[in-house]
Scaffold this motif. Structure first.
Motif, PDB file in Angstrom:
ATOM      1  N   ILE A 137       0.828  -1.199   0.000  1.00 14.78           N
ATOM      2  CA  ILE A 137       0.000   0.000   0.000  1.00 14.78           C
ATOM      3  C   ILE A 137       0.869   1.258   0.000  1.00 14.78           C
ATOM      4  O   ILE A 137       0.491   2.271  -0.566  1.00 14.78           O
ATOM      5  CB  ILE A 137      -0.975   0.009   1.215  1.00 14.78           C
ATOM      6  CG1 ILE A 137      -2.048   1.061   1.036  1.00 14.78           C
ATOM      7  CG2 ILE A 137      -0.255   0.215   2.528  1.00 14.78           C
ATOM      8  CD1 ILE A 137      -3.028   0.782  -0.047  1.00 14.78           C
ATOM      9  N   HIS A 141       1.564   2.273  -3.678  1.00 12.23           N
ATOM     10  CA  HIS A 141       0.260   2.773  -4.111  1.00 12.23           C
ATOM     11  C   HIS A 141       0.027   4.222  -3.663  1.00 12.23           C
ATOM     12  O   HIS A 141       0.209   5.157  -4.430  1.00 12.23           O
ATOM     13  CB  HIS A 141      -0.860   1.852  -3.618  1.00 12.23           C
ATOM     14  CG  HIS A 141      -2.191   2.081  -4.285  1.00 12.23           C
ATOM     15  ND1 HIS A 141      -2.855   3.272  -4.194  1.00 12.23           N
ATOM     16  CD2 HIS A 141      -2.963   1.287  -5.052  1.00 12.23           C
ATOM     17  CE1 HIS A 141      -3.978   3.209  -4.888  1.00 12.23           C
ATOM     18  NE2 HIS A 141      -4.071   2.016  -5.424  1.00 12.23           N
ATOM     19  N   ILE A 142      -0.372   4.405  -2.402  1.00 13.41           N
ATOM     20  CA  ILE A 142      -0.955   5.695  -1.985  1.00 13.41           C
ATOM     21  C   ILE A 142      -0.027   6.896  -2.154  1.00 13.41           C
ATOM     22  O   ILE A 142      -0.439   7.922  -2.705  1.00 13.41           O
ATOM     23  CB  ILE A 142      -1.428   5.600  -0.507  1.00 13.41           C
ATOM     24  CG1 ILE A 142      -2.525   4.536  -0.366  1.00 13.41           C
ATOM     25  CG2 ILE A 142      -1.878   6.955   0.004  1.00 13.41           C
ATOM     26  CD1 ILE A 142      -3.808   4.832  -1.102  1.00 13.41           C
ATOM     27  N   ASN A 296      -8.890  10.909   0.275  1.00 13.10           N
ATOM     28  CA  ASN A 296      -9.603   9.665   0.518  1.00 13.10           C
ATOM     29  C   ASN A 296      -9.698   9.483   2.025  1.00 13.10           C
ATOM     30  O   ASN A 296      -8.670   9.343   2.701  1.00 13.10           O
ATOM     31  CB  ASN A 296      -8.850   8.485  -0.112  1.00 13.10           C
ATOM     32  CG  ASN A 296      -9.515   7.173   0.207  1.00 13.10           C
ATOM     33  OD1 ASN A 296     -10.668   6.943  -0.144  1.00 13.10           O
ATOM     34  ND2 ASN A 296      -8.808   6.293   0.922  1.00 13.10           N
ATOM     35  N   THR A 297     -10.931   9.532   2.548  1.00 14.41           N
ATOM     36  CA  THR A 297     -11.095   9.415   4.002  1.00 14.41           C
ATOM     37  C   THR A 297     -12.059   8.299   4.363  1.00 14.41           C
ATOM     38  O   THR A 297     -13.087   8.166   3.708  1.00 14.41           O
ATOM     39  CB  THR A 297     -11.662  10.726   4.598  1.00 14.41           C
ATOM     40  OG1 THR A 297     -12.782  11.135   3.809  1.00 14.41           O
ATOM     41  CG2 THR A 297     -10.631  11.803   4.639  1.00 14.41           C
ATOM     42  N   ILE A 300      -6.910   4.292   3.328  1.00 20.33           N
ATOM     43  CA  ILE A 300      -6.971   2.865   3.002  1.00 20.33           C
ATOM     44  C   ILE A 300      -6.152   2.133   4.064  1.00 20.33           C
ATOM     45  O   ILE A 300      -4.971   2.429   4.257  1.00 20.33           O
ATOM     46  CB  ILE A 300      -6.358   2.582   1.606  1.00 20.33           C
ATOM     47  CG1 ILE A 300      -7.110   3.311   0.505  1.00 20.33           C
ATOM     48  CG2 ILE A 300      -6.287   1.077   1.338  1.00 20.33           C
ATOM     49  CD1 ILE A 300      -8.404   2.679   0.065  1.00 20.33           C
ATOM     50  N   LEU A 304      -4.728  -4.494   5.039  1.00 19.79           N
ATOM     51  CA  LEU A 304      -5.541  -5.028   3.936  1.00 19.79           C
ATOM     52  C   LEU A 304      -5.070  -4.502   2.586  1.00 19.79           C
ATOM     53  O   LEU A 304      -5.053  -5.232   1.598  1.00 19.79           O
ATOM     54  CB  LEU A 304      -7.002  -4.615   4.107  1.00 19.79           C
ATOM     55  CG  LEU A 304      -7.958  -5.598   4.763  1.00 19.79           C
ATOM     56  CD1 LEU A 304      -9.373  -5.043   4.704  1.00 19.79           C
ATOM     57  CD2 LEU A 304      -7.897  -6.982   4.104  1.00 19.79           C
ATOM     58  N   GLY A 305      -4.691  -3.243   2.554  1.00 21.53           N
ATOM     59  CA  GLY A 305      -4.243  -2.635   1.307  1.00 21.53           C
ATOM     60  C   GLY A 305      -3.002  -3.332   0.758  1.00 21.53           C
ATOM     61  O   GLY A 305      -2.899  -3.601  -0.442  1.00 21.53           O
TER      62      GLY A 305
END
Lengths: 352, 352
Positions: A137, A141-142, A296-297, A300, A304-305
């Motif tokens: 994650i 990703h983020i 994004n709230t 993530i 799990l991400g």
């Protein structure tokens, strides 16, 4: 086509989560599970604390049990955060002609801090006709991939701020200990000075990935770690910080381009942020043409991400050309709700 | 390496914007510009209303002037929204062994509504060793690619809502006319019944792209178009709607999977939304594991966003394997601030 075959190396929180997720998916089998100590010899489903009466329950084994030529399409390595810690494992998998996906944060862009080992991994992968990817994650990703995807819609970029404000409350005792929850500021600073506070691993990887994709030259990259001292007593299921103690770690990084702060990364992690009015979330703020102001709230969830990214990239790494790959080389990540075999080019499968 | 060579086919708002953007970029040249009518023969910089004293100012020409074998690495086609409208142009470019990037909304996922033409484009591209991509802000990014990228961090997805609420106020007279701004509800419905209201083109492409990537079977896909009737007088630089008239078009789509509404797309477009308290933005809301609740406000401007995607994907389509590609086949889009040549595999260049 036979089901896609996966070996999981390391059955901690991430590896166990990967196993649980794969057991929900179609067209994919776990054909090996590797750990050490008392887990070895136990049935996998016992170790991950689940019951699957209609699936084959393989025993957790050692490296020698499972890392054999062409035993699987992909080996997912979830053991530690570092290129150096992963290297010998990756080498052994590649020499057995299987693809690798690693959860190690540094493997998300290994040339950032370990260029020689990255080159050697690339060479070994090509020599054996398979490929290697590090993802998760964050990095993966983020704070890097999502930022880059947003810049895809921009004709110019002047400054990037990537923030991930998350809660540590869902995590267990190991993370509380690792992040220094409940320490006095003095004890935190002593541990930090001794090099024993890891905090978030991955800023170097995220920033180098973004700089290389955008084609900007990084003049300097600095990272900082500060304790978050709480003014009120906080308590989470596994952590506790009284007023004046450490409730989390505030990590930040600055990447300089042409003498200006081009990349600003902020990643404060703490227990019970809501108690002090901190809204968790993932933020991408870009001064560009046009601007981006994305939120994004809540954030993530990291666990799990990361598990999702490791699982969802399986077809992409099987289909990839041989070599060391990163998230900017491969097609976009996405969830897979159908049969994994539908997304795989059979000619590219190492499993025989 | 010689600079990357690009031909722009169509010098409307999008093609002119691509030209202006490329003129700001490094390592890339415009070697051809195609249009019809009175633009032909004029210097490109005059047509795009700019001055670049140190750059070569080619004349705008015809297809015959510029579409010749291996004249460029990529031809960017910005002429219309449809696969059928693009097909002959794409064919001609492919037969001249150059890659194509198209702004046509339907080209973002041509097999959604034009499977035979898509297969023929794929065949022609492979026969000539080059590749084809359709992209833009939407379809191509906000309502499909960005949604998929967010699902990459999810182990399961139950329902997807993708909303793009944008303002038409920045657009000119052509868009006001196209979207029926200022019509009476009756006139709008007459035009709609006559099939003369296009509204947003791209829902079929976005939904099919997402369904195929996720691996879910689409049972049905329905789209709807309703006038947005304003209760107050609204006025934008090029449009006007009195109370009771049409201030915009509310487009929506539903994609059914296993008998449930799995994909919900909402795309209301209107002038002066702020006047009635509507906040513009791009929204990705996913009921999954974990959930996604992402907002980008205001929305990424459509014009600039599409221009950026067309330009930023140039290296990806040059490096791609031969064939018809979509945004889910290629590496992630991102801005390019450095030299375009640094991102291109020279062996893949068609320009000779």
């Amino acid at each position: 086509m036979e089901n896609i075959k996966v070996i999981i190396w390391g059955l901690g929180a991430m590896g166990s989560g990967v196993a649980r997720t794969l057991l929900q998916k179609k067209g994919i089998d776990i054909v090996g599970a590797i750990d050490m100590g008392e887990k070895v010899g136990k049935p996998l489903f016992e170790v991950i604390n689940q019951s699957h009466p209609h699936k084959i329950n393989i025993p957790v084994g050692t490296t020698d049990d499972y890392i054999k030529a062409n035993q699987a399409d992909v080996v997912i390595i979830c053991t530690d955060s570092y290129v150096k810690g992963n290297f010998e494992k990756i080498k052994r998998v590649l020499e057995n002609k299987m693809n690798v996906i690693s959860s190690a944060e540094e493997m998300a862009y290994p040339k950032a801090q370990n260029p020689e080992l990255a080159a050697e991994i690339d060479r070994l992968a090509k020599e054996n006709g398979v490929s290697v990817l590090g993802t998760g994650i964050n990095p993966g990703h983020i704070m890097d991939l999502l930022v880059l995807v947003m810049t895809g819609a921009l004709v110019d970029v002047k400054q990037i701020t990537s923030k991930r404000i998350n809660s540590l409350s869902p995590f267990g005792k190991a993370v509380m200990e690792e992040q220094g929850i409940g320490l006095t500021p003095e004890a935190f600073n002593q541990r930090k000075a001794a090099g024993e506070m890891a905090g978030h691993v991955g800023f170097e990887e995220s920033v180098h990935m973004m700089a290389d994709a955008l084609g900007v030259q990084l003049d300097a990259l600095t990272t900082e770690m500060q304790p978050i001292i709480t003014e009120v007593d906080r308590k989470s299921p596994y952590g506790e910080a009284k007023a004046g103690q450490v409730a989390g770690v505030d990590m930040s990084a600055k990447g300089m381009v042409d003498g200006k702060e081009f990349f600003t990364l902020q990643h404060p992690q703490q227990i019970e942020p809501e108690q002090v009015g901190v809204e968790t979330g993932d933020y991408v703020i870009i001064d560009g043409s046009p601007n981006v102001n994305l939120v994004n709230t809540p954030e993530i969830e990291g666990g799990l991400g990361t598990i999702a990214m490791l699982v969802n990239m399986i077809p992409k790494i099987i289909n990839a050309e041989a070599g060391l790959k990163t998230m900017i080389d491969l097609p976009i990540p996405h969830a897979i709700l159908g049969d994994f075999r539908d997304q795989v080019n059979e000619a590219k499968r190492p499993f025989k």
